[in-house]
Design an enzyme around this catalytic site. Structure first.
Site, PDB file in Angstrom:
ATOM      1  N   GLU A  59       8.615   5.215   8.883  1.00 42.36           N
ATOM      2  CA  GLU A  59       8.391   3.906   9.155  1.00 42.36           C
ATOM      3  C   GLU A  59       7.689   3.206  10.015  1.00 42.36           C
ATOM      4  O   GLU A  59       6.730   2.155  10.610  1.00 42.36           O
ATOM      5  CB  GLU A  59       8.535   3.159   8.076  1.00 42.36           C
ATOM      6  N   ALA A 103       1.070  -1.210   0.463  1.00 47.00           N
ATOM      7  CA  ALA A 103      -0.068   0.176   0.236  1.00 47.00           C
ATOM      8  C   ALA A 103       0.903   1.253  -0.203  1.00 47.00           C
ATOM      9  O   ALA A 103       2.151   1.061   0.612  1.00 47.00           O
ATOM     10  CB  ALA A 103      -1.109   0.003   1.228  1.00 47.00           C
ATOM     11  N   MET A 104       0.644   1.910  -0.249  1.00 44.78           N
ATOM     12  CA  MET A 104       1.144   3.318  -0.468  1.00 44.78           C
ATOM     13  C   MET A 104       0.643   4.805   0.311  1.00 44.78           C
ATOM     14  O   MET A 104      -0.371   4.738  -0.547  1.00 44.78           O
ATOM     15  CB  MET A 104       1.281   4.061  -1.700  1.00 44.78           C
ATOM     16  N   GLU A 105       1.008   5.711   1.373  1.00 46.37           N
ATOM     17  CA  GLU A 105       0.449   6.578   2.202  1.00 46.37           C
ATOM     18  C   GLU A 105       0.309   7.718   0.859  1.00 46.37           C
ATOM     19  O   GLU A 105       0.202   9.480   1.877  1.00 46.37           O
ATOM     20  CB  GLU A 105       0.725   5.984   3.374  1.00 46.37           C
ATOM     21  N   ASN A 106      -0.396   7.872   0.086  1.00 47.47           N
ATOM     22  CA  ASN A 106      -0.041   9.118  -0.796  1.00 47.47           C
ATOM     23  C   ASN A 106      -1.915   9.954  -0.170  1.00 47.47           C
ATOM     24  O   ASN A 106      -2.733   9.024   0.411  1.00 47.47           O
ATOM     25  CB  ASN A 106      -1.278   8.984  -2.069  1.00 47.47           C
ATOM     26  N   HIS A 131      -2.003   1.161   9.293  1.00 49.67           N
ATOM     27  CA  HIS A 131      -0.537   1.812   8.858  1.00 49.67           C
ATOM     28  C   HIS A 131      -0.995   3.409   8.325  1.00 49.67           C
ATOM     29  O   HIS A 131      -0.309   4.148   8.335  1.00 49.67           O
ATOM     30  CB  HIS A 131      -0.086   0.884   8.187  1.00 49.67           C
ATOM     31  N   GLU A 132      -1.806   2.993   7.086  1.00 55.09           N
ATOM     32  CA  GLU A 132      -1.750   4.073   6.432  1.00 55.09           C
ATOM     33  C   GLU A 132      -2.599   5.557   6.172  1.00 55.09           C
ATOM     34  O   GLU A 132      -2.190   6.385   6.252  1.00 55.09           O
ATOM     35  CB  GLU A 132      -2.355   3.568   4.526  1.00 55.09           C
TER      36      GLU A 132
END
Ligand code: NAG
Ligand code: NAG
Ligand code: NAG
Ligand code: NAG
Ligand code: ZN
Length: 958
Positions: A401, A343-346, A378-379
């Site tokens: 992180e 996943a990516m926290e954009n 987390h994101e």
């Protein structure tokens, strides 16, 4: 990034668990399987400083870091991805972008990141420059690309003036490749129709591949984004849509969607997506618009419902925890069929792998559900920590992180309070970190800014140490400061640096002030002094307590007793250690071990009392005792294990096995910690035991110890198996408790693995029923991995081909993953070899899944040599096609080498390192060195211990 797991969480931790259970790919003595979050890269970046320094670059464009002469303010950009091939057979996007920047220092040079973009020439130059607010800009003298450092260089005929603003405008074209970097395309099939989406992954250094930009985290700016896309598709970005317009460009009907300007933010958090996806949202979302996006079919099937239901509570939790409102007015989360990280926290538009966001109650296991919960938490945690306040440079990635990897458990616990999920950090982060951090090839959490420059060096920061050790030491810090003090310092820190950047020491300053305002909190040293020892030196201590004398001492714990530490430490590998402990079953006041050794009278005990240290494993260290105390702990476990807290029952097992691996404790004592398991029913100790035992399988499943090991473990797991048979009314229902459901999986998995006939019959019957009625799978989702794996292992081509057909038909990603891993369980070499060939065909196995599939096959005792040969024979190809920018190569090497324990295998490994050095190992470089270190240690250990293990097992299994 999110657990992509790893990398941020590429797979959800619980899914990694399932995969592990399914394929018996368990950890080697010292290998952490990388949870999805830790993209599993672990190349040591700081060794680069040990290499002879190259001659200092003379020109600014040869340096990887931007000069500080220019500061971007805002970007205005329009991008147009084409979801159809052009006449040359290439997918492209076009765009135009302008950036307003202020000149901070006089200069005649503009450096801006740009990679793999074709820029339109204006009067022979790649950009247009103008002054703002009436300022006259100097003319461009020359412009070119500096490929190595990834710059567009614009040299001017005159000087830019400090305090003045300028506008740099570019038009460009790029390839919408399927390389999972920057602006890229992803293909998937729905109802037999191939569909395309255009998506982004900017972290860490790929924004420059989507548009020219000042691509460093401290170069924050505001982004005005517009996207052009086909009718029938929808465009998303970080901010809310402002409006859409129908346009005709060159006879093509298109839609232009404009977005509200973003907040001041880093380039690596920019995101845009064009797809025909749809969403669900909650009507009552206060001022925050919360939406979950996915393929139409997935949304129609309700797979987004769970993620949506937990998002609001988790956001509420973090608003309170951080004492800061959610910084945006919307939160989109989107599930993508092809995505490298977990996943990516954009900011405002979080991207996920499907398995990390979608949950289908009908077919997904509770482990999948927990995976979604953890990754979402987390994101969302990053929306403040990381996005609102961003670390200045990538060398501090561990704080970003590690922090999210710690507080994800707090957010998740708030959303699912009955799951006791906070305890699992011990299994999924702390033990993972220990495994890597007990090797001499480990490295400190924090490294110097100068040591991290190139994109590869930045990518290497995404590793288990950053994520899991980061989480472990922050949890320890929060624990000895107490959560209210920790949260208070955090709140003032976020407020002070909102929309800006900071360094890790800034957080320590704020925590120190919160501590100072709490007089009852007495720390032996400042937050800085205590924490520096944990973040500036690698490794962790082994605390040894002698209850006969009260002597307490510390020593750097190394898994291989013969290894030599070459990395110096200014603290001589000594730590300031908070010790929470128990004596005679009662918790005592916390002690601090501030020296190498000290006598604590209170730890000297009377005859029948035992001492237990590191309660709940709140500290990042292992513990050893005098033999008498070990015996007392074993007695306690065997007589009434409930007197020992549940996490510490796992700790006793895990510490004992690791101390035995390090030749500090006798292996028979470690084995004896498993005797009480016949009466253990809790998840965490069983999971710890399962891993320790699995590491035994890895060394013993091809030699004479195997039979005795099987017999002993069958005996130990049978009561657990019977317990579940009885509470589930002969496997017709699943237990109520969340973690009991995990234990049930262990019971079934271990019972089948040790050959318990009832278990084998059960799984084969279920699978056969499914084969007879493929449309009606009655196997409970929780148990599917185990059942599929065992049935395919017991069966032949018919079972395998059925599994393959079901895999190709699966519409739920989690179900597909279970099948994909179970297909690796077959014991037929020709099926395994055929499966390996399938891996390299993207029509059969998605690119994102290739290396993990090889890993599953290597986890099978029969598949391992086949996979090893396969990978060696095709290393060049694998590396070229799957290696660049991929974080999974260290996982691949770990799984290929996890069983190695003979001198012959060691020499093969070394030969491989030499043979392929020209091609390189990318993100697997460090993993390869660790594999050599580990194999060497195992050879020696086996020579000393194998006979004792065999004897003990034989004597216990009668
Ligand atoms: C754009 O065109 C579609 C039909 O082609 C129409 O439904 C829609 O309302 C139009 N949108 C605008 C903003 O004019
Ligand atoms: C429109 O078509 C012409 C000729 O094919 C081309 O040169 C031009 O770039 C196109 N314009 C856009 C905005 O694509
Ligand atoms: C901490 O407190 C001191 C003394 O009150 C103050 O000078 C300093 O600015 C504070 N630091 C932070 C980071 O708030
Ligand atoms: C470990 O214990 C066993 C049995 O108690 C004993 O036979 C063996 O010699 C011990 N091993 C070592 C290395 O001390
Ligand atoms: Zn993350």
């Amino acid at each position: 990034m999110g657990r992509g797991y790893y990398i941020s969480k590429q797979l959800a931790m619980a899914m990694a668990l399932l995969a592990v259970l399914a394929t018996s790919t368990i950890l080697a003595l010292s290998v952490a399987y990388s949870k999805e979050k830790s993209k599993g890269q672990s190349t040591d970046t700081s060794t680069s400083s040990a290499l002879p320094a190259p001659p200092p670059p003379s020109d600014p464009w040869d340096k990887y870091r931007l000069p500080d002469a220019l500061s971007p303010q805002y970007y205005n950009m329009t991008l147009w991805p084409r979801l159809m091939m052009d006449a040359q057979g290439v997918y492209r996007f076009t765009g135009s972008s302008g950036v307003a920047f202020i000149c901070m220092k006089e200069t005649d040079l503009i450096l801006i990141h740009s990679r793999k973009l074709n820029l339109t020439l204006f009067n022979g130059h790649h950009a247009k420059l103008s002054g703002m607010h009436g300022v006259v800009a100097p003319a461009i003298k020359k412009s070119w690309f500096q490929v190595e450092t990834q710059y567009l260089v614009v040299q001017l005929k005159g000087m830019l003036k400090p305090g003045k603003s300028y506008w740099l405008y570019v038009e460009f074209q790029g390839e919408l490749a399927d390389d999972l970097e920057g602006f890229y395309r992803s293909e998937y099939e729905e109802d037999g129709v191939k569909k395309l989406i255009a998506i982004t992954q900017m972290q860490p250094t790929y924004a420059r591949k989507a548009f020219p930009c000042f691509d460093e985290p401290a170069m924050k700016a505001i982004f005005h984004i517009a996207l052009i896309h086909e009718p029938g598709t929808v465009a998303l970005s970080n901010s809310r849509e402002m409006g859409t317009k129908n346009l005709t460009i060159n006879g093509t009907k298109v839609i232009k969607t404009r977005f509200h300007p973003t907040k001041n933010m880093s380039t690596y958090l920019v995101a845009f997506v064009v797809s025909d996806f749809t969403y669900i949202s909650k009507p009552n979302d206060k001022k925050i618009m919360v939406r979950v996006w996915a393929r139409k079919k997935a949304i129609d099937e309700g797979q987004g419902g769970y993620a949506l239901s937990i998002t609001q509570p988790i956001l509420e939790f973090f608003e309170k925890y951080y004492s800061t409102k959610y910084p945006l007015n919307k939160s989109d989360q989107i599930a993508l069929p092809d995505f490298n990280a977990g996943a990516m926290e954009n900011w405002g538009l979080i991207t996920y792998r499907e398995t990390a966001l979608l949950y289908d109650p009908k077919t997904s296991a509770n482990g999948n559900q927990q995976g979604v919960l953890i990754v979402v938490s987390h994101e969302l945690a990053h929306m403040w920590f990381g996005n609102l306040v961003t670390l200045k440079w990538w060398n501090d990635l561990w704080l970003n992180e590690g922090f999210a990897s710690y507080v994800e458990y707090l957010g998740a616990d708030y959303a699912e309070p009955t799951w006791h999920i906070k305890d699992q950090i011990v299994l999924y982060d702390i033990y993972q970190a220990f495994a890597v951090d007990s090797l001499v090839s480990s490295h400190p959490l924090s490294c110097k800014e100068e040591e991290v420059n190139k994109p590869e060096e930045i990518s290497q920061m995404f590793n288990t140490i950053s994520y899991s050790k980061g989480a472990a030491v922050l949890r320890m810090l929060s624990e000895f400061l107490t959560e209210p003090v920790f949260a208070k310092g955090l709140g003032t820190y976020l407020k002070h640096f909102a929309f800006g950047n900071s360094e890790y020491s800034d957080l320590w300053d704020h925590l120190q002030n919160a501590t100072d305002e709490t007089p009852e909190l007495k720390l032996p040293h400042s937050v800085h002094d205590i924490m520096n020892r944990w973040i500036l030196q690698m490794g962790f201590p082994l605390v040894t307590i002698d209850t006969q004398t009260g002597n307490v001492s510390q020593k750097h714990f190394l898994l291989d007793p013969n290894s030599v530490v070459e990395r110096p430490s200014e603290f001589n590998y000594e730590w300031f250690i908070p010790i929470k402990w128990m004596k005679g079953g009662l918790e005592q006041d916390r002690l601090w071990l501030l020296r190498k050794a000290v006598v604590h009278k209170s730890m000297k005990v009377s005859r029948d009392e035992w001492v237990l240290a590191n309660l709940n494993v709140s500290g990042y260290y292992r513990v050893n005792y005098d033999l008498e105390n070990w015996e007392k702990l074993l007695n306690q476990l065997n007589s009434n294990h409930q007197k020992i807290p549940v996490i510490n029952r796992a700790q006793i097992l895990d510490d004992a096995f690791n101390l035995a691996t390090a030749s500090i404790l006798n292996i028979t004592l470690a084995l004896r910690t498993t005797k009480y398991l016949s009466s253990e029913r809790e998840y965490i100790p069983w999971e710890a035991a399962f891993r320790c035992l699995s590491s035994l399988y890895l060394v013993f499943d091809r030699n004479e110890v195997y039979g005795a090991l099987q017999a002993y473990l069958r005996k130990q797991v049978t009561p657990l198996f019977n317990h579940f048979a009885s509470i589930t009314v002969n496997w017709t229902i699943v237990p109520l408790g969340h973690s009991d459901q995990f234990t049930q999986i262990i019971a079934l998995s271990l019972a089948c693995r040790t050959g318990l006939q009832e278990c084998l019959d059960l799984t084969q019957t279920w699978f056969r029923q499914w084969m007879q009625h493929p449309e009606n799978n009655m196997i409970h989702p929780n148990l599917r991995s185990t059942v599929y794996c065992n049935a395919i292992a017991a069966g032949g081509a018919q079972e395998w081909d059925f599994g393959w057909r079901m895999f190709k038909k699966a519409t739920v990603a989690a179900e597909a993953t279970k099948l994909r891993s179970s297909l690796a369980c077959t014991r037929e070499p020709w099926l395994l070899n055929r499966y390996l060939e399938y891996v390299l065909d993207p029509e059969r196995i998605r690119k994102q899944d290739a290396t993990s599939t090889i890993g599953y096959i290597a986890g099978n005792v029969i598949g391992q040599p086949l996979a090893w040969d396969f990978v060696r024979a095709r290393w060049e190809y694998l590396f070229k096609v799957y290696g660049a920018g991929s974080f999974s190569f260290s996982n691949l090497i770990n799984s290929l080498t996890a069983r190695f324990h003979t001198p012959f295998e060691l020499s093969q490994l070394k030969q491989f390192q030499v043979d392929k050095s020209e091609v390189g190992f990318g993100s697997g470089t460090q993993a390869l060195e660790q594999a050599i270190e580990r194999t060497t240690a195992k050879i020696k250990w086996l020579a000393e211990n194998q006979e004792h293990v065999l004897q003990w097992l034989v004597s216990e299994s009668v």
